[in-house]
Design an enzyme around this catalytic site. Structure first.
Site, mmCIF file in Angstrom:
data_model
loop_
_atom_site.group_PDB
_atom_site.id
_atom_site.type_symbol
_atom_site.label_atom_id
_atom_site.label_comp_id
_atom_site.label_asym_id
_atom_site.label_seq_id
_atom_site.Cartn_x
_atom_site.Cartn_y
_atom_site.Cartn_z
ATOM 1 N N SER A 190 -1.651 -1.000 6.476
ATOM 2 C CA SER A 190 -1.558 -2.320 5.817
ATOM 3 C C SER A 190 -1.443 -3.370 6.917
ATOM 4 O O SER A 190 -1.030 -3.040 8.043
ATOM 5 C CB SER A 190 -0.301 -2.351 4.949
ATOM 6 O OG SER A 190 -0.021 -3.671 4.556
ATOM 7 N N TYR A 203 8.900 -1.393 2.981
ATOM 8 C CA TYR A 203 7.454 -1.118 3.055
ATOM 9 C C TYR A 203 6.952 -1.364 4.480
ATOM 10 O O TYR A 203 6.258 -0.531 5.066
ATOM 11 C CB TYR A 203 6.739 -2.013 2.050
ATOM 12 C CG TYR A 203 5.233 -1.835 1.986
ATOM 13 C CD1 TYR A 203 4.673 -0.675 1.467
ATOM 14 C CD2 TYR A 203 4.377 -2.831 2.439
ATOM 15 C CE1 TYR A 203 3.294 -0.518 1.393
ATOM 16 C CE2 TYR A 203 2.994 -2.685 2.363
ATOM 17 C CZ TYR A 203 2.462 -1.522 1.836
ATOM 18 O OH TYR A 203 1.100 -1.378 1.769
ATOM 19 N N LYS A 207 5.248 1.288 7.141
ATOM 20 C CA LYS A 207 3.882 1.118 7.648
ATOM 21 C C LYS A 207 3.873 0.892 9.170
ATOM 22 O O LYS A 207 2.949 1.340 9.855
ATOM 23 C CB LYS A 207 3.186 -0.046 6.925
ATOM 24 C CG LYS A 207 2.933 0.220 5.433
ATOM 25 C CD LYS A 207 1.875 1.309 5.208
ATOM 26 C CE LYS A 207 1.508 1.478 3.758
ATOM 27 N NZ LYS A 207 0.425 2.418 3.502
HETATM 28 N N1 NAP Z 1 -3.719 -3.104 -2.606
HETATM 29 C C1 NAP Z 1 -3.235 -3.745 -1.554
HETATM 30 O O1 NAP Z 1 -3.077 -4.988 -1.583
HETATM 31 C C2 NAP Z 1 -2.905 -2.980 -0.301
HETATM 32 C C3 NAP Z 1 -2.747 -3.707 0.878
HETATM 33 C C4 NAP Z 1 -2.431 -3.019 2.035
HETATM 34 C C5 NAP Z 1 -2.310 -1.653 2.013
HETATM 35 N N2 NAP Z 1 -2.461 -0.965 0.865
HETATM 36 C C6 NAP Z 1 -2.308 0.492 0.891
HETATM 37 O O2 NAP Z 1 -3.362 1.092 0.190
HETATM 38 C C7 NAP Z 1 -2.958 2.376 -0.260
HETATM 39 C C8 NAP Z 1 -3.431 2.568 -1.691
HETATM 40 O O3 NAP Z 1 -2.730 1.690 -2.542
HETATM 41 P P1 NAP Z 1 -3.423 0.896 -3.763
HETATM 42 O O4 NAP Z 1 -3.403 -0.521 -3.393
HETATM 43 O O5 NAP Z 1 -4.688 1.533 -4.132
HETATM 44 O O6 NAP Z 1 -2.271 1.106 -4.869
HETATM 45 P P2 NAP Z 1 -2.287 1.898 -6.263
HETATM 46 O O7 NAP Z 1 -3.385 1.413 -7.121
HETATM 47 O O8 NAP Z 1 -0.890 1.770 -6.774
HETATM 48 O O9 NAP Z 1 -2.571 3.417 -5.849
HETATM 49 C C9 NAP Z 1 -1.586 4.206 -5.216
HETATM 50 C C10 NAP Z 1 -2.014 5.653 -5.220
HETATM 51 O O10 NAP Z 1 -1.007 6.414 -4.543
HETATM 52 C C11 NAP Z 1 -0.687 7.540 -5.354
HETATM 53 N N3 NAP Z 1 0.690 7.964 -5.162
HETATM 54 C C12 NAP Z 1 1.811 7.252 -5.381
HETATM 55 N N4 NAP Z 1 2.896 8.016 -5.168
HETATM 56 C C13 NAP Z 1 2.437 9.246 -4.821
HETATM 57 C C14 NAP Z 1 3.061 10.467 -4.498
HETATM 58 N N5 NAP Z 1 4.410 10.618 -4.481
HETATM 59 N N6 NAP Z 1 2.296 11.526 -4.184
HETATM 60 C C15 NAP Z 1 0.951 11.425 -4.191
HETATM 61 N N7 NAP Z 1 0.288 10.303 -4.503
HETATM 62 C C16 NAP Z 1 1.041 9.226 -4.822
HETATM 63 C C17 NAP Z 1 -0.919 7.067 -6.796
HETATM 64 O O11 NAP Z 1 -1.238 8.185 -7.639
HETATM 65 P P3 NAP Z 1 -0.209 8.893 -8.657
HETATM 66 O O12 NAP Z 1 0.685 7.854 -9.214
HETATM 67 O O13 NAP Z 1 -1.115 9.517 -9.669
HETATM 68 O O14 NAP Z 1 0.497 9.911 -7.836
HETATM 69 C C18 NAP Z 1 -2.153 6.207 -6.621
HETATM 70 O O15 NAP Z 1 -3.309 7.002 -6.691
HETATM 71 C C19 NAP Z 1 -1.433 2.428 -0.076
HETATM 72 O O16 NAP Z 1 -1.125 3.208 1.055
HETATM 73 C C20 NAP Z 1 -1.053 0.980 0.171
HETATM 74 O O17 NAP Z 1 0.094 0.870 0.964
HETATM 75 C C21 NAP Z 1 -2.768 -1.602 -0.318
#
Ligand code: NAP
Length: 339
Positions: A190, A203, A207
């Site tokens: 991130s 968080y 990260k």
């Molecule tokens: N969206 C943003 O603005 C943003 C910005 C910077 C970085 N990121 C990073 O991008 C990555 C993906 O996030 P996203 O934005 O796509 O969020 P999201 O839509 O909430 O997706 C998160 C994913 O992580 C899985 N997850 C959560 N807890 C878990 C666990 N204990 N074991 C296995 N899987 C788990 C969830 O699946 P289940 O609930 O089915 O397990 C889901 O598939 C993250 O690492 C986040 O930090 C996102």
């Protein structure tokens, strides 16, 4: 032509070039190395086809979209997360894309915080496909609360999932890559792994830890040029990350959909991720302005970055407490729902 005129012409050309570059930077949605790679046109379609790619967090958001875009490239996919029904839904949509057959997609339920299961999960993938070309460490969770109001359990949960879970799975897959002397470990970090912002203490810490771990690991693997370690650092991207953010207590999440119109489209973020993967870039920043500029400031002019962070941060905290602007309207909704 006189020397004086020639010098004026050169200066004018330099000025025009500078203005063009500045305008391009204002419109940029990724760091300059990444956009250069995109512009050069080495495309994911040519580099990633036929690979076995394991995506964690594939049931939602960035991981889900990654599965869709990869399924069009003709790869073998392993989709992991906790919610099997959601993974089934993603698999069905991947198959509708037409390039893959049932046998090309393995659904592998995985709780990243259950580290005792990682070795067995890795064996299942190897038994099914015989190799792992790319591990995409994408699963993760965020936080929206002031550090002072946050229970220690939230910090533990974020470190367990975002940091230790990711490290643990990587350590299970790495020996296989070392044996083959090839592979890619791609971690969705991130911008908050580089910069800092209020309301994300736990968080940010998880990260930053991830970035430190993978940068060290890359240095340790220098004797294996075929193994690539990449940090993908997105800014705000449309997904369920805010909805699932922990708020002060490990049992509580924001829990409602939020306004995402100001965020980068998930499809664009994933397209840039694929370009990064195809070009073996070590670290990429995927974000619109002003976050891109802020990240450059953090990297190269930290004193200015601190000044700006404090100024913007005060407003962010104020808004958070009052539930005022778009960035935090979700919090207002959450409060209304739970009051
Ligand atoms: N969206 C943003 O603005 C943003 C910005 C910077 C970085 N990121 C990073 O991008 C990555 C993906 O996030 P996203 O934005 O796509 O969020 P999201 O839509 O909430 O997706 C998160 C994913 O992580 C899985 N997850 C959560 N807890 C878990 C666990 N204990 N074991 C296995 N899987 C788990 C969830 O699946 P289940 O609930 O089915 O397990 C889901 O598939 C993250 O690492 C986040 O930090 C996102």
């Amino acid at each position: 032509m006189s020397w004086e005129l020639l010098l004026w012409l050169l200066a004018l050309c330099a000025l025009v070039a500078l203005v063009v570059q500045l305008l391009r930077f204002l419109r940029a949605d990724g760091d300059l190395t990444l956009l250069w790679a995109e512009w050069q046109g080495r495309r994911p379609e040519w580099e990633l086809t036929d690979m076995v790619i394991w995506v964690t967090g594939a049931s939602s958001g960035i991981g889900e979209e990654l599965a869709y875009q990869l399924s069009k490239l003709g790869v073998s996919l392993v989709l992991s997360a906790r919610r099997v029904q959601e993974l089934e839904r993603v698999k069905r949509k991947c198959l509708e894309n037409g390039n893959l057959k049932e046998k090309d997609i393995l659904i592998l339920p995985l709780d990243l915080t259950d580290r005792s299961s990682h070795e067995a999960a890795t064996k299942v993938v190897l038994q099914e496909f015989g190799k792992i070309d790319i591990l995409v460490n994408n699963a993760g969770r965020s936080q929206r609360s002031l550090g002072v109001d946050t229970s220690l359990d939230v910090f533990k949960e974020l470190i367990e999932l975002n940091y230790l879970g990711t490290v643990s799975l990587t350590l299970c897959v790495l020996p296989h890559m070392i044996e083959r002397k090839q592979g890619k470990i791609v971690t969705v970090n991130s911008l908050l792994g580089i910069i800092s912002a209020p309301l994300s203490t736990g968080y940010c810490a998880s990260k930053h830890a991830l970035r430190g771990f993978f940068n060290c690991l890359r240095a340790e693997l220098a004797t294996y040029p075929g193994i690539v370690v990449s940090n993908i650092c997105p800014g705000p991207v449309q997904s369920n990350i805010v909805k699932n953010s922990l708020v002060g207590d490990v049992q509580k999440t924001i829990g409602v959909d939020t306004d995402q119109s100001h965020k980068m489209a998930t499809s664009r973020c994933v397209r840039l991720m694929l370009i990064s993967m195809a070009n073996d870039l070590k670290e990429v920043w995927i974000t619109d302005q002003p976050f891109l500029l802020i990240t450059y400031l953090w990297q190269y002019m930290p004193t200015w970055a601190w000044w700006l962070t404090n100024k913007l941060g005060k407003k962010r905290i104020e808004n958070f407490k009052n539930g005022l602007d778009a960035d935090i309207s979700y919090f207002k909704a959450w409060k209304t729902k739970h009051d």
